[in-house]
Design a protein around this motif. Sequence first.
Motif, PDB file in Angstrom:
ATOM      1  N   TRP A 183       0.832  -1.204   0.000  1.00 57.64           N
ATOM      2  CA  TRP A 183       0.000   0.000   0.000  1.00 57.64           C
ATOM      3  C   TRP A 183       0.872   1.262   0.000  1.00 57.64           C
ATOM      4  O   TRP A 183       0.525   2.261  -0.638  1.00 57.64           O
ATOM      5  CB  TRP A 183      -0.923   0.002   1.221  1.00 57.64           C
ATOM      6  CG  TRP A 183      -2.165  -0.817   1.023  1.00 57.64           C
ATOM      7  CD1 TRP A 183      -2.425  -2.053   1.510  1.00 57.64           C
ATOM      8  CD2 TRP A 183      -3.313  -0.437   0.264  1.00 57.64           C
ATOM      9  NE1 TRP A 183      -3.668  -2.476   1.108  1.00 57.64           N
ATOM     10  CE2 TRP A 183      -4.245  -1.506   0.352  1.00 57.64           C
ATOM     11  CE3 TRP A 183      -3.666   0.702  -0.470  1.00 57.64           C
ATOM     12  CZ2 TRP A 183      -5.484  -1.480  -0.268  1.00 57.64           C
ATOM     13  CZ3 TRP A 183      -4.911   0.739  -1.098  1.00 57.64           C
ATOM     14  CH2 TRP A 183      -5.800  -0.340  -0.992  1.00 57.64           C
ATOM     15  N   ILE A 223      -6.238  -1.273   4.305  1.00 57.89           N
ATOM     16  CA  ILE A 223      -4.778  -1.296   4.479  1.00 57.89           C
ATOM     17  C   ILE A 223      -4.428  -2.080   5.742  1.00 57.89           C
ATOM     18  O   ILE A 223      -3.515  -2.906   5.757  1.00 57.89           O
ATOM     19  CB  ILE A 223      -4.201   0.137   4.537  1.00 57.89           C
ATOM     20  CG1 ILE A 223      -4.376   0.840   3.176  1.00 57.89           C
ATOM     21  CG2 ILE A 223      -2.719   0.111   4.929  1.00 57.89           C
ATOM     22  CD1 ILE A 223      -4.032   2.321   3.204  1.00 57.89           C
ATOM     23  N   THR A 226      -5.001  -5.809   5.232  1.00 58.49           N
ATOM     24  CA  THR A 226      -3.944  -6.373   4.393  1.00 58.49           C
ATOM     25  C   THR A 226      -2.721  -6.714   5.231  1.00 58.49           C
ATOM     26  O   THR A 226      -2.035  -7.716   4.989  1.00 58.49           O
ATOM     27  CB  THR A 226      -3.549  -5.392   3.272  1.00 58.49           C
ATOM     28  OG1 THR A 226      -4.695  -5.103   2.467  1.00 58.49           O
ATOM     29  CG2 THR A 226      -2.458  -5.975   2.381  1.00 58.49           C
ATOM     30  N   TYR A 283      -8.996   1.598  -7.232  1.00 59.06           N
ATOM     31  CA  TYR A 283      -9.204   0.286  -6.622  1.00 59.06           C
ATOM     32  C   TYR A 283     -10.637  -0.118  -6.902  1.00 59.06           C
ATOM     33  O   TYR A 283     -11.573   0.556  -6.477  1.00 59.06           O
ATOM     34  CB  TYR A 283      -8.943   0.428  -5.125  1.00 59.06           C
ATOM     35  CG  TYR A 283      -9.128  -0.798  -4.269  1.00 59.06           C
ATOM     36  CD1 TYR A 283      -8.041  -1.603  -3.957  1.00 59.06           C
ATOM     37  CD2 TYR A 283     -10.368  -1.125  -3.719  1.00 59.06           C
ATOM     38  CE1 TYR A 283      -8.191  -2.715  -3.122  1.00 59.06           C
ATOM     39  CE2 TYR A 283     -10.522  -2.219  -2.891  1.00 59.06           C
ATOM     40  CZ  TYR A 283      -9.432  -3.013  -2.603  1.00 59.06           C
ATOM     41  OH  TYR A 283      -9.579  -4.098  -1.788  1.00 59.06           O
ATOM     42  N   PRO A 310      -2.817  -4.416  -3.564  1.00 61.03           N
ATOM     43  CA  PRO A 310      -1.625  -4.408  -2.710  1.00 61.03           C
ATOM     44  C   PRO A 310      -1.623  -5.573  -1.725  1.00 61.03           C
ATOM     45  O   PRO A 310      -2.680  -6.090  -1.346  1.00 61.03           O
ATOM     46  CB  PRO A 310      -1.721  -3.068  -1.986  1.00 61.03           C
ATOM     47  CG  PRO A 310      -2.527  -2.207  -2.893  1.00 61.03           C
ATOM     48  CD  PRO A 310      -3.534  -3.129  -3.508  1.00 61.03           C
TER      49      PRO A 310
END
Length: 450
Positions: A183, A223, A226, A283, A310
């Motif tokens: 990211w 994020i 992830t 995205y 990502p």
Amino acid sequence: MVNKIIYPCITLLLALSFILSSCSNNANEELQEIDMNAEATLKVMYYDEKAFFENYGNYFTSQYPNVQLEVISTQSNFLLPKTKQEEHYYKLIEDHKPDVILIDESYMETMVDKELLYRLDSAIQRDAFDVDSILPFVIERIKGMGAGSIYGLATSFHTYAIYYNIDLFNQYKIDLPRDRMTWEELLELAARFPTTGQEDERVYGYAYTYLVSDPLPAMIVDIGKTKGLSYISSDAKQVTMDTEQWRDIIQNVVKTYQSGTIYTSREQGPNELFMKGRLAMRYESSSYRNRIASYTSKDKPLNWGIASTPVDPASPNQSLYSQLSDLFGVNSQSSNKSLAWAFVKFVNSEPLAKTLLNTTDGALPVRPAVISEANNKLDAFYTLTELQENSKRYKLLPPNFNIYPVLSRAVSGMIAGELTIDQAIQQLQEQGNEALDRAYKEESILMISE
């Protein structure tokens, strides 16, 4: 005297054993090969009758011309409040007794426990049905919901990718996005585009999906997920964003937004920035490619590509979001199991997988081999071959709890200069836990009233 006692007991045990064996055999009866010209009626659950015949029904009846397909629509389920949907879903099955069940992924483990689905492993093995060429994470996920066995097969899946404008990257001499970026790398890449110019003409480096109304909180959560973080405790009783990792993520997103790199307005219709060539990356879900295909520019066609979403460098093959689509199983109570399996097997075959590329909902075939023959622009959707499992604790949350409004207020306060990162985190914790407690109380009241 002893014999008089033993023999009746043995007879009773043998009879009981036979009854149990018969029940077990009925539950896992051997499925038979079906004569393609046999006359029969097959009940199938699906969202919509028209879509069913376009996607599957017409192809199936071309091979089985004397089979009448009866579609049990599940549309009524989505018109109900979320708290009522599961109950109504099971009632549809009970009332209409479909031979083929469209499995709701969120209910599958419960359905297996209730023995509503027929176990397919022996039929797959007997027919040498090819499951090895299906995406590994799809089969692993299905087996995970079936205690190691296969109780259904999904024809397709939805996932996300980074869509990018090739011409913009070439114009500003910036390297194209690549698969498996972090990211941080994505946001740094976005920041290389200019942030000056008139609002109705300028270029933006990045935008989050148009499917959410408030993109910054959604970005922050994605994020964090992830990186293997969770905003909720393992027992789903406390908000857990008071960590250095969450602080770094929030600060980085706010800083990138303040630089003018991220576009956050909600976009609708074909005239959005990406279609107009004013947005470098966005995205989006796999269905977004259909929006691009339906958009026709008067000046020139859009020159676009995709890269995988990502990743965390520690888990470079893991995808954050992949949802199984059209997951079909055989009703364990059906008297027509063999034909039901013939249908499930047919719609999950490689020849039919090729036709799924043309469906309007943007679902992707679970067999990646058909992609290379069709369109190499889709390769990035298949790059990440593992699925990150971080959703179990979220399933424990009350359905009306939402972290995004709480996170939005904290982020807005930081952007306005009204909150420091420490104050924003404190507000997040306090308001988040208040909202969570309130949601649990509301759930309790609802359960009592029912």
